[in-house]
Design an enzyme around this catalytic site. Structure first.
Site, PDB file in Angstrom:
ATOM      1  N   ALA A  73       0.669  -1.101   0.020  1.00 51.30           N
ATOM      2  CA  ALA A  73      -0.044   0.021   0.114  1.00 51.30           C
ATOM      3  C   ALA A  73       0.722   1.269  -0.124  1.00 51.30           C
ATOM      4  CB  ALA A  73      -1.020   0.054   1.199  1.00 51.30           C
ATOM      5  N   THR A  74       1.939   1.301   0.789  1.00 48.46           N
ATOM      6  CA  THR A  74       2.767   2.552   0.682  1.00 48.46           C
ATOM      7  C   THR A  74       3.240   2.939  -0.716  1.00 48.46           C
ATOM      8  OG1 THR A  74       3.612   1.792   2.812  1.00 48.46           O
ATOM      9  CG2 THR A  74       4.964   3.403   1.515  1.00 48.46           C
ATOM     10  N   ASN A 154      -6.384   3.095  10.245  1.00 45.17           N
ATOM     11  CA  ASN A 154      -5.777   2.104  10.867  1.00 45.17           C
ATOM     12  C   ASN A 154      -5.567   2.286  12.371  1.00 45.17           C
ATOM     13  OD1 ASN A 154      -4.228   4.287   9.395  1.00 45.17           O
ATOM     14  ND2 ASN A 154      -2.310   3.446  10.832  1.00 45.17           N
ATOM     15  N   GLN A 183      -6.958  -1.155   5.196  1.00 44.72           N
ATOM     16  CA  GLN A 183      -7.589  -1.696   6.635  1.00 44.72           C
ATOM     17  C   GLN A 183      -8.900  -2.064   6.127  1.00 44.72           C
ATOM     18  OE1 GLN A 183      -5.873  -2.612   9.149  1.00 44.72           O
ATOM     19  NE2 GLN A 183      -4.067  -1.324   9.012  1.00 44.72           N
ATOM     20  N   SER A 201      -2.605  -3.497   0.575  1.00 43.66           N
ATOM     21  CA  SER A 201      -1.477  -4.465   0.880  1.00 43.66           C
ATOM     22  C   SER A 201      -1.818  -5.953   1.082  1.00 43.66           C
ATOM     23  CB  SER A 201      -0.606  -3.984   2.167  1.00 43.66           C
ATOM     24  OG  SER A 201       0.191  -3.213   1.943  1.00 43.66           O
ATOM     25  N   GLY A 202      -1.197  -6.770   0.667  1.00 44.54           N
ATOM     26  CA  GLY A 202      -1.535  -8.430   1.011  1.00 44.54           C
ATOM     27  C   GLY A 202      -1.382  -8.735   2.450  1.00 44.54           C
ATOM     28  N   HIS A 203      -0.479  -8.029   3.136  1.00 44.42           N
ATOM     29  CA  HIS A 203      -0.303  -8.724   4.501  1.00 44.42           C
ATOM     30  C   HIS A 203      -1.351  -8.298   5.537  1.00 44.42           C
ATOM     31  CE1 HIS A 203       1.626  -5.337   6.540  1.00 44.42           C
ATOM     32  NE2 HIS A 203       1.740  -4.746   5.148  1.00 44.42           N
ATOM     33  N   THR A 239      11.031  -6.580 -12.725  1.00 44.15           N
ATOM     34  CA  THR A 239      10.606  -7.914 -12.851  1.00 44.15           C
ATOM     35  C   THR A 239       9.414  -8.298 -11.955  1.00 44.15           C
ATOM     36  OG1 THR A 239      12.692  -8.289 -13.768  1.00 44.15           O
ATOM     37  CG2 THR A 239      11.370 -10.321 -13.156  1.00 44.15           C
ATOM     38  N   CYS A 324       3.314   1.513  12.305  1.00 43.61           N
ATOM     39  CA  CYS A 324       4.064   2.242  10.987  1.00 43.61           C
ATOM     40  C   CYS A 324       4.765   3.383  11.634  1.00 43.61           C
ATOM     41  CB  CYS A 324       2.785   2.707  10.175  1.00 43.61           C
ATOM     42  SG  CYS A 324       1.503   1.505   9.862  1.00 43.61           S
TER      43      CYS A 324
HETATM   44  N1  PMP Z   1      -2.216   2.370   4.628  1.00 44.24           N
HETATM   45  C1  PMP Z   1      -2.929   1.830   5.926  1.00 44.24           C
HETATM   46  C2  PMP Z   1      -4.189   2.406   6.368  1.00 44.24           C
HETATM   47  C3  PMP Z   1      -2.163   1.093   6.527  1.00 44.24           C
HETATM   48  O1  PMP Z   1      -2.690   0.608   7.815  1.00 44.24           O
HETATM   49  C4  PMP Z   1      -0.849   0.719   6.140  1.00 44.24           C
HETATM   50  C5  PMP Z   1      -0.037  -0.151   6.896  1.00 44.24           C
HETATM   51  N2  PMP Z   1       0.039   0.099   8.222  1.00 44.24           N
HETATM   52  C6  PMP Z   1      -0.285   1.166   4.929  1.00 44.24           C
HETATM   53  C7  PMP Z   1      -1.214   1.950   4.126  1.00 44.24           C
HETATM   54  C8  PMP Z   1       0.814   0.948   4.450  1.00 44.24           C
HETATM   55  O2  PMP Z   1       1.095  -0.376   4.096  1.00 44.24           O
HETATM   56  P1  PMP Z   1       2.608  -1.276   3.733  1.00 44.24           P
HETATM   57  O3  PMP Z   1       3.147  -1.149   5.201  1.00 44.24           O
HETATM   58  O4  PMP Z   1       1.845  -2.588   3.725  1.00 44.24           O
HETATM   59  O5  PMP Z   1       2.910  -0.430   2.567  1.00 44.24           O
END
Ligand code: PMP
Length: 377
Positions: A73-74, A154, A183, A201-203, A239, A324
């Site tokens: 997501a970042t 978040n 989220q 993000s997947g995680h 890649t 974060c």
């Molecule tokens: N946006 C939100 C609302 C999040 O909670 C997070 C992860 N804390 C991110 C963006 C960033 O995700 P990532 O660290 O997986 O890039």
């Protein structure tokens, strides 16, 4: 430290689902060829990559959109915001976002302000932790080109009304609407078809770290932030990791297919915790809203960092402020934006659930919170 870990920090990251890991491992070993290679192995990889892309678009009901795989997501937020603003700056240099966005959104906007001459309006939040639609309406100017408003926060779990925002922005066809849905995806139902761009993000949904995507309308152009071999339709060179893409599709399929079931299960957990917190108003102030995945509260009698540390030594993992930016000044700008004091903003505890949890985890958390209250001076 306790033997069994009770993990209640799922807004920071989740444990990978074994099925997701399995699909990653299988794809990584069987289809390792570069999808850009023209030989048959490359073509097979390319076919799998396309299939993962199509599956994700279809799961979200946005078949006509375009998906750009990113490292999460970042990166997706950065690409959406900077890529859009820089590409369309000739149309206007005013942007709108909110004060409670994730740092990957806020810092992207700040960079545009500091280095590229953009003006950014940061919308406040109301007492429900969401933006007020009239504030957005009043912030729109003739030179506004982009609005970025997160779907779910978040730290406090507050949910913005995406339908309402999108309906308003329909009257402004030259303003793109981006949402950080990290989220919310796989956890609550969101109207993805109403957004011009969205990132995730997947995680956060039991997928792998460094998997994620930006989804956007096909007609939207972006200035690529990573130049190179032209992968991902030129928007994000490098890649591709086909196995990561396949694992993301799998994680999304699993979370979306059990969304209602998981929501109902997690609602029970949050209700039990909230009942305990509400029964003790002299000890805790609740900061979160109607989203069972995230329960955020301030500790009124003890330092949150002490409580979090003490829980951690007892095997219970929760967070204070946000993982974060936990290493920066430990004051939550999100709680501050709710109009609460520095004291409260300094002492937040976030409990975030996933489908891996069970009611015993919640009972153990409450049991230990009670003990910590008794023990610590
Ligand atoms: N946006 C939100 C609302 C999040 O909670 C997070 C992860 N804390 C991110 C963006 C960033 O995700 P990532 O660290 O997986 O890039």
């Amino acid at each position: 430290m306790a033997n069994k870990i009770i993990y209640l920090d799922n807004a920071a990251t989740t444990l990978v689902n074994p099925e997701v890991l399995d699909s990653y491992n299988k794809t990584k070993t069987q289809y390792f060829a570069n999808p850009s290679s023209i030989h048959i192995s490359g073509q097979e990889s390319s076919r799998l990559l396309s299939k993962a892309r199509e599956q994700i678009l279809s799961l979200l009901n946005v078949n006509d959109d375009e998906l750009i795989f990113t490292s999460g997501a970042t990166e997706a937020n950065n690409l959406a915001i900077k890529g859009y603003a820089l590409r369309y700056q000739n149309r206007g240099k005013h942007l709108i976002t909110t004060v409670i966005e994730h740092p990957s959104v806020l810092e992207a906007f700040k960079q545009l302000e500091d280095n590229f001459g953009f003006e950014v309006t940061y919308l406040p939040i109301n007492k429900n932790g969401a933006i007020d639609i009239n504030d957005l309406k009043n912030a729109i100017r003739k030179d506004t080109i982009l609005v970025s408003i997160m779907a779910v926060n978040n730290e406090i779990g507050s949910i913005n009304n995406i339908n309402e925002i999108s309906n308003l922005l329909n009257d402004y066809p030259l303003i793109a609407f981006h949402s950080d849905v990290t989220q919310g995806i796989g956890k609550i139902n969101l109207p993805y078809e109403k957004m011009d761009m969205f990132s995730f993000s997947g995680h956060k949904i039991h997928g792998l770290n460094s998997s994620g995507a930006l989804i956007k309308r096909k007609k939207i152009e972006l200035l690529p932030l990573i130049s190179g071999g032209g992968q991902e339709n030129n928007f994000r060179s490098g890649t591709n990791d086909v196995a990561l893409a396949v694992s993301l599709a799998k994680a999304m399929r699993l979370s979306i297919s059990s969304l209602d079931h998981n929501f109902a299960k997690i609602k029970q957990f949050s209700e039990v915790l909230l009942t305990y917190l509400k029964e003790n108003p002299s000890l805790y102030e609740i900061n979160s809203f109607d989203n069972p995945y995230i329960v955020n509260f301030s500790s009124l009698t003890k330092k949150a960092s002490v409580v979090v540390e003490s829980l951690s030594t007892r095997g219970i993992m929760v967070s204070s402020v946000s993982a974060c930016h936990a290493k920066k000044e430990p004051i939550s700008y999100v709680i501050k934006a709710l109009g609460k004091s520095d004291e409260l903003a300094h002492n937040t505890i976030r409990v975030s659930f996933s489908s891996d949890n069970n009611i015993e985890d919640v009972n153990a958390l409450i049991f230990n919170l009670k003990n910590i209250n008794k023990e610590l001076v």
